[in-house]
Design an enzyme around this catalytic site. Structure first.
Site, PDB file in Angstrom:
ATOM      1  N   CYS A  78     -44.168  35.124 102.415  1.00 41.31           N
ATOM      2  CA  CYS A  78     -43.603  35.712 103.630  1.00 41.31           C
ATOM      3  C   CYS A  78     -44.561  35.609 104.813  1.00 41.31           C
ATOM      4  O   CYS A  78     -44.136  35.576 105.958  1.00 41.31           O
ATOM      5  CB  CYS A  78     -43.279  37.183 103.419  1.00 41.31           C
ATOM      6  N   VAL A  79     -45.855  35.673 104.538  1.00 40.26           N
ATOM      7  CA  VAL A  79     -46.821  35.705 105.641  1.00 40.26           C
ATOM      8  C   VAL A  79     -47.759  34.512 105.535  1.00 40.26           C
ATOM      9  O   VAL A  79     -48.365  34.301 104.502  1.00 40.26           O
ATOM     10  CB  VAL A  79     -47.667  36.991 105.609  1.00 40.26           C
TER      11      VAL A  79
END
Lengths: 169, 104
Positions: free
Chosen positions: B103-104
């Site tokens: 996600c990051v």
């Protein structure tokens, strides 16, 4: 039987001018509730959307220099920890729960709150602070994270994000 | 996964056109893939693509933007300039890797 291979498809990266804008209002100041807005902002920027984040009320802690690196997580009032609620009120429990959550977050390579903000700004995201919260807490722009563009009132934010998709967290 | 041709070469791709076999990629192919999405690869682009390739080999996963910045040493802002709008996906496509999962 053999067939001629077809030409490989080219992914559609939607390169036209994007009018997708996400407005994210961050109103919470706990460690656990800081992340949803940050992660979604980062994801939206990576998809080519514009992002405006508005920090209000307790969400101000996410951008207040003195507090942004020290957000806490408490078990109190949070039944999703599935622990007896009485435990959460014992001395030291919030510090312990916070430290555990920080470790869990770090263990999956998710950065700290200040680092997330830094990445959001580097990716082109905009950070705005709420005028009323600043007034209530007697804070000025100097007290806030440097990349916060301005302290603005709610109507200015609403005007600025006309037509945007909005998330309230 | 279907076999398809890119610039006269037969390769395995997924439904969107991302290469699925690490070893079918080479720099010539990357240049063609990049041109197909409107990017002309310069020195800075190659630095990112080579980092992604090497990192995937070690990690078995496509690096996220953050990893390219913190481990690969290329500032996030620069990645958005080099591969506009959707840098992570565009880089993965050119590098012949799957889209990043993180996600990051």
């Amino acid at each position: 039987m053999t067939t001629e291979p077809t030409t490989a498809p080219v992914p559609n990266f939607d390169d036209g001018p994007s009018d997708r804008t996400l407005a994210i209002i961050c109103s919470k100041g706990t460690l656990d509730m800081a992340y949803p807005g940050l992660i979604l902002a980062n994801a939206a920027l990576g998809e080519g959307a514009q992002v405006h984040m508005f920090f209000t009320f307790w969400g101000f802690d996410m951008i207040t220099k003195k507090r942004m690196a020290d957000l806490k997580f408490t078990m109190l009032g949070n039944t999703a920890t599935h622990m007896p609620q009485g435990l959460g009120g014992l001395p030291g429990m919030t510090a312990m729960a916070t430290s555990m959550m920080r470790k869990q977050i770090a263990s999956i390579d998710v950065p700290t709150v200040p680092e997330m903000l830094e990445q959001i700004v580097a990716s082109g995201g905009h950070l705005w602070a709420c005028q009323m919260s600043a007034d209530m807490m007697h804070l000025t722009k100097d007290d806030l994270y440097d990349a916060v563009e301005e302290i603005i009132n709610a109507s200015a934010f609403i005007e600025m994000t006309a037509g945007a998709q909005l998330l309230f967290i | 996964m279907p076999t398809a041709s890119i610039n006269g070469r037969q390769v395995q791709v997924d439904a969107e056109g991302f290469l699925t076999q690490y070893d079918e990629w080479d720099e010539d192919l990357a240049t063609v893939l990049a041109a197909q999405i409107g990017i002309e690869l310069g020195e800075e682009h190659w630095k990112a693509i080579h980092f992604l390739r090497a990192d995937f080999k070690e990690q078995g996963e496509t690096a996220t933007l953050r990893r390219i910045t913190t481990v690969g040493g290329i500032p996030t802002k620069e990645l958005f300039e080099l591969f506009p709008k959707k840098p992570a996906k565009k880089m993965a496509y050119i590098a012949g890797l799957p889209k990043p999962r993180g996600c990051v």
